[in-house]
Scaffold this motif. Structure first.
Motif, PDB file in Angstrom:
ATOM      1  N   UNK A   1      44.573  48.206  37.763  1.00 56.30           N
ATOM      2  CA  UNK A   1      44.674  47.364  36.830  1.00 56.30           C
ATOM      3  C   UNK A   1      45.859  47.005  36.145  1.00 56.30           C
ATOM      4  N   UNK A   2      46.096  45.581  35.821  1.00 58.38           N
ATOM      5  CA  UNK A   2      47.496  45.415  35.377  1.00 58.38           C
ATOM      6  C   UNK A   2      48.648  44.991  36.445  1.00 58.38           C
ATOM      7  N   UNK A   3      48.285  45.752  37.539  1.00 53.52           N
ATOM      8  CA  UNK A   3      49.227  45.282  38.551  1.00 53.52           C
ATOM      9  C   UNK A   3      48.747  44.355  39.751  1.00 53.52           C
ATOM     10  N   UNK A   4      47.795  44.852  40.392  1.00 54.58           N
ATOM     11  CA  UNK A   4      47.052  43.969  41.409  1.00 54.58           C
ATOM     12  C   UNK A   4      45.531  43.792  41.165  1.00 54.58           C
ATOM     13  N   UNK A   5      45.237  44.214  40.054  1.00 50.77           N
ATOM     14  CA  UNK A   5      43.761  43.900  39.601  1.00 50.77           C
ATOM     15  C   UNK A   5      43.843  43.844  38.023  1.00 50.77           C
ATOM     16  N   UNK A   6      43.113  42.562  37.674  1.00 50.16           N
ATOM     17  CA  UNK A   6      43.487  41.713  36.547  1.00 50.16           C
ATOM     18  C   UNK A   6      42.794  42.873  35.163  1.00 50.16           C
ATOM     19  N   UNK A   7      43.233  42.640  33.996  1.00 53.67           N
ATOM     20  CA  UNK A   7      42.479  43.187  32.771  1.00 53.67           C
ATOM     21  C   UNK A   7      42.363  41.895  31.690  1.00 53.67           C
ATOM     22  N   UNK A   8      41.055  41.919  31.435  1.00 56.10           N
ATOM     23  CA  UNK A   8      40.697  40.528  30.503  1.00 56.10           C
ATOM     24  C   UNK A   8      40.646  41.397  29.248  1.00 56.10           C
TER      25      UNK A   8
END
Lengths: 309, 635
Positions: free
Chosen positions: B594-601
């Motif tokens: 998360x935050x690198x290659x997976x999003x955080x909404x």
């Protein structure tokens, strides 16, 4: 962390370093996994290297197992002297076992023949000793390059309750993961030098300056030519046959065993480098000097099935 | 070999020679081919040509050839290598045999493995220690089903260098066209495998063409002979570039003044002064001394057998794994792995086996066979059990957590064997794919007493405090303080933490989007159950997606769901990196981070938004308690 800089190719471990590390790993694994291991010590060059590696494996501790020598009572006298000195110098426990029944029956290499002598005084004697002390693992110095049936033997080689080896039912052996599980009465023969060749052994002895029995080095010795081999008169139990004469020759031994069964080779190699040099130009492999392998084809496999090391 | 011609100082020459030999390295390779591809003949040829066949072995060979030979009056080179009586009679190789030869550049250890299907076991055995594989094909027949199988197993076992030996080229008139056809077929097919080098060589093992000497019958071939290639091929030591790994084999304790840990370095390198961590307990110390085979050394690397002493007294025993703190191995009691079955007794999922990995042995069960792999077509097929020589992708459960790596990352810390507990036989070989977090069974029971009754009994108003934010934002730290404060006030609480739940309830889930959704769904459901039980539940999960947080909110009653957004910028989280995860993700070792290659909404309207950069977490916790009091959750 000592990281390699990018793009830099790390140098591979040399052949001898890789062999050394592998052997130490095997020796430690046996010590850690078995409750009562023992190291077969036959006094020869391979045993010498194996023992040297065991000393390294546990330094600064001593190897946590005793040495066992199966004495047929027909070994060269120099071997016995060297054996006792080595154990004393290294401060190790040495168990010497002789098949007393065999001695009482008068088994000897001259009258009983090499095959019977070897079976009773070596194979049977070894089984007696392993049973007597209840050893669940025994190190041996055998190498896979020595002989064809050895080439297929595992590093941890399983033996049933009768010390028998079943070449068709060996445990798969992958990576450096050795299966050390045995039931009561069963055992493992462990071969830390499996992947060494004779040349590796001599190079290592030279590099590490490992002490060796003087018999490996050429000297003037009294020998008799018998059955195409040069047999050294090591004591007065050897009787000359009609027509035989004792000659003083510059000889040395490529392998050591019972003196009446071990042929000498004529040689001037008095030093380690000279031996290695001779090795490199040798046209005759080392087991030629041993009578016991000539008895029959595939004899080693037969003997091993019966519990020979 | 100048030594042989030396006259003036033979001893010096030998010493020079030995010194030169010390830099000689070792190449381990395996040969695989079908029954009649001429594998044993090829090895016999290599041994013969490299002059390591001594005269008396040769004499014995000539005698044996007359008895068993299959090539008429010629010496049958294959008999040099077919060792055991049984297979000599059958004329086939039935077990792995190891052969040795050397040139001035390298020493070679050859694993000679059988080709027919029922001996996949043996090929895997030979491949497990090999750097390179020589795949034989008969030039007359081209690629066979077996060739594909051999390439697959070699690749599975991590071999990155392959030689395609197109043998018996003499039987197709040394045809360049035939050779090129086979080579192209193989290259096309091998595309899917991760081989670093692939060298095709046309040869005749029987006559020696292109084995050790160049062939005058194939002037069209410009590539290396087999021996030239084996001498030159660079097989990089991947394990040296891997993170430091040291399975403790033996604790060396000669006296009270010395406590050392002996073992063989399985990855990377180590120097005196380096920090190391005991994987699992996560205790950290520094390396004080390194004792190598010839005494103390400042540093050591993968493949070396050493003894380490540490600066601190830590309880370490055989089976523990020392590792680099910056890149730690997985520690888990569940894993997904490829399993090669090696026993006549079939694998039974649910049965307890002994699993030996490094110096550690634990009991293990295969909980699920995800699929079997047809080694000839690579198709995935369903299966409930595994037979001898079958390969499957499985889930395993271990009796306790152990440290390991994926096999791809480390062949030593990622490989294991399975041992039958009754027969003590080695029945399987495993290659770790990844650690698993597997679910336990949740049984649903009908309940009579309702939420209100329970809440009254506990004298509180149930609620869920849902902490969301990036990894390293401080969620768990704050939640933990809040819980302590509530506890001191006599509240009944429970914390669901991302890491902890992933070790138990959500063991089976990874970090793909699908799994993240399921992860939050389950936690939402558990929160609802706890709310039903009347508890104040603190949920500390990254929970990156709006829709799943909403799903959790919707499971609860009005006012029960309190979203706490721990709004710490990613730069700050990365700086903190308490578990070394950002570093791992940057190196590509963690996917879907998360935050690198997976999003955080980020939440748009959280009940509480917390800025904790530069603030004491105590103060932040007080702020949250104040909110709860404000809203009447606690009095």
């Amino acid at each position: 962390m000592n990281m390699q800089s990018p793009g830099m190719t790390p140098e591979r471990l040399s052949n001898l370093k890789r062999l050394e590390a592998e052997s130490i790993h095997i020796i430690r694994e046996v010590a850690a996994e078995f409750s009562n291991p023992v190291m077969l010590y036959s006094i020869g060059k391979d045993s010498g290297v194996m023992l040297h590696l065991a000393m390294k494996a546990f330094y600064p501790s001593k190897p946590p197992f005793p040495l066992l020598h199966v004495d047929t009572t027909w070994k060269f006298r120099d071997m016995i002297t060297f054996r006792d000195e080595t154990a004393a110098n290294l401060g190790l426990d040495l168990i010497v076992h002789t098949n007393q029944e065999g001695v009482e029956k008068g088994i000897n290499p001259f009258d009983s023949g090499s095959s019977v002598h070897t079976h009773i005084m070596k194979t049977e004697a070894l089984k007696q000793a392993l049973n007597k002390y209840g050893f669940d693992a025994a190190f041996g110095g055998a190498r896979r390059d020595e002989e064809k049936s050895r080439a297929k033997e595992r590093v941890f080689s399983f033996r049933d309750g009768n010390h028998g080896w079943d070449p068709k039912n060996q445990r798969p052996e992958l990576w450096n993961l050795y299966n050390a599980r045995v039931a009561k009465g069963e055992s493992i023969r462990a071969f830390p030098l499996s992947n060494w060749t004779e040349l590796d052994i001599w190079q290592y002895i030279l590099t590490e300056n490992i002490p060796m029995v003087p018999l490996y080095f050429a000297a003037k010795r009294p020998v008799v030519e018998r059955d195409g081999m040069l047999i050294m008169l090591d004591d007065d139990r050897m009787k000359l046959l009609p027509g035989e004469t004792v000659q003083e020759k510059m000889v040395r031994f490529r392998t050591l065993g019972c003196y009446p069964l071990t042929g000498a080779i004529e040689s001037d190699a008095e030093t380690l480098p000279a031996i290695v040099r001779e090795m490199l130009i040798a046209r005759t492999s080392e087991r030629q000097g041993r009578l016991i392998d000539k008895d029959e084809s595939a004899s080693m496999e037969k003997k091993k099935r019966e519990g020979y090391f | 070999m100048s030594i042989l011609e030396t006259t003036h100082s033979a001893e010096d020459a030998v010493k020079d020679y030995v010194v030169a030999q010390e830099s000689k390295d070792q190449l381990r390779f395996l040969t695989c081919g079908s029954v009649d591809d001429g594998k044993s003949t090829l090895i016999g040829r290599l041994l013969y040509d490299t002059k390591l066949i001594f005269e008396d072995q040769l004499a014995a060979l000539e005698r044996d050839s007359k008895k068993h030979g299959t090539v008429g009056e010629d010496i049958d080179l294959a008999l040099l290598v077919d060792g055991l009586e049984a297979e000599r009679e059958q004329g086939i190789t039935i077990d792995v045999a190891y052969r040795f030869f050397a040139t001035d550049k390298r020493k070679f250890i050859v694993a000679d493995t059988p080709g027919h299907e029922q001996y996949t076991r043996n090929m895997a055995t030979g491949a497990s220690t090999a750097d390179l594989a020589v795949l034989l094909v008969d030039a007359r027949h081209g690629l066979m089903v077996q060739t594909r199988r051999h390439a697959f197993i070699a690749s599975l076992l991590g071999i990155r260098h392959v030689v395609l030996a197109v043998n018996k080229i003499d039987l197709v008139e040394y045809s360049e066209a035939k050779f090129n056809e086979i080579r192209k077929d193989f290259e096309a097919f091998a595309n899917g495998f991760d081989f670093e080098t692939l060298q095709a060589i046309p040869m005749s093992a029987r006559y020696g063409d292109n084995v050790t000497g160049r062939s005058d019958k194939m002037t069209w071939y410009q590539g290396p002979t087999l021996l030239e290639h084996l001498e030159r091929v660079e097989v990089g030591e991947h394990e040296i570039e891997a993170p430091f790994r040291f399975p403790v084999q033996w604790v060396n304790r000669p006296n009270l003044d010395f406590r050392g840990y002996s073992g063989t370095i399985a990855g990377g390198s180590v120097s005196v002064g380096d920090e190391v961590v005991v994987a699992g307990p996560a205790k950290v110390s520094k390396v004080e001394t390194i004792v190598g085979p010839s005494g103390e050394v400042p540093a050591a690397r993968a493949g070396e057998a050493v003894t380490l002493t540490l600066e601190d007294e830590i309880d370490i025993s055989r089976g523990d794994l020392l590792a680099a703190p910056a890149s730690r191995p997985d520690v888990a009691d569940q894993m997904a792995a490829h399993l090669i079955w090696m026993s006549e007794d079939k694998l039974l999922p649910g049965r307890s086996y002994l699993l030996k990995i490094g110096a550690k042995t634990v009991t293990a069960t295969v909980t699920e066979i995800k699929h079997k792999i047809n080694v000839n077509t690579f198709e995935h097929v369903a299966g409930k059990t595994l037979e001898l020589n079958e390969i499957a992708f499985c889930n395993l459960a271990l009796a306790s957590s152990i440290a390991f790596d994926p096999y791809e990352a480390n062949r030593t810390t990622g490989s294991f064997i399975l041992i039958d507990r009754m027969t003590n036989a080695t029945v399987g070989a495993g290659l770790v794919w990844f650690a698993l977090r597997r679910a336990t069974n949740i049984h649903w029971q009908a309940l009579d007493i309702d939420k209100q009754a329970r809440a009254e009994k506990l004298g509180q108003k149930p609620a869920v405090l849902w902490f969301t934010g990036l990894s390293g934002s401080g969620k768990s730290t704050i939640a933990s303080i809040v819980e302590k404060k509530l506890h001191l006030e006599g509240r009944h609480t429970y914390t669901l933490d991302g890491d902890n739940v992933r070790h138990g309830l959500n063991r089976d889930l990874g970090f793909t989007d699908e799994d993240r959704v399921e992860n939050i769904r389950r936690v939402g459901e558990v929160s609802r159950l706890f709310t039903d039980a009347g508890l104040i539940t603190l949920v500390s999960f990254i929970s990156p997606f709006q829709s799943e947080r909403k799903m959790a909110r919707d499971l609860l009653g009005e006012g029960e769901f309190i979203e706490v957004f721990v709004d710490t910028p990613i730069e700050e989280c990365r700086k903190r990196d308490p578990k070394g995860l950002y570093a791992k993700a940057d190196r590509g070792e963690i996917k879907n981070f998360t935050g690198i290659d997976s999003p955080y909404e980020a939440p748009e309207n959280p009940e509480i938004r917390v800025h904790n950069v530069g603030r004491d977490p105590e103060d932040v916790a007080e702020e949250i308690i104040a909110y709860l009091k404000d809203r009447g959750v606690v009095s």
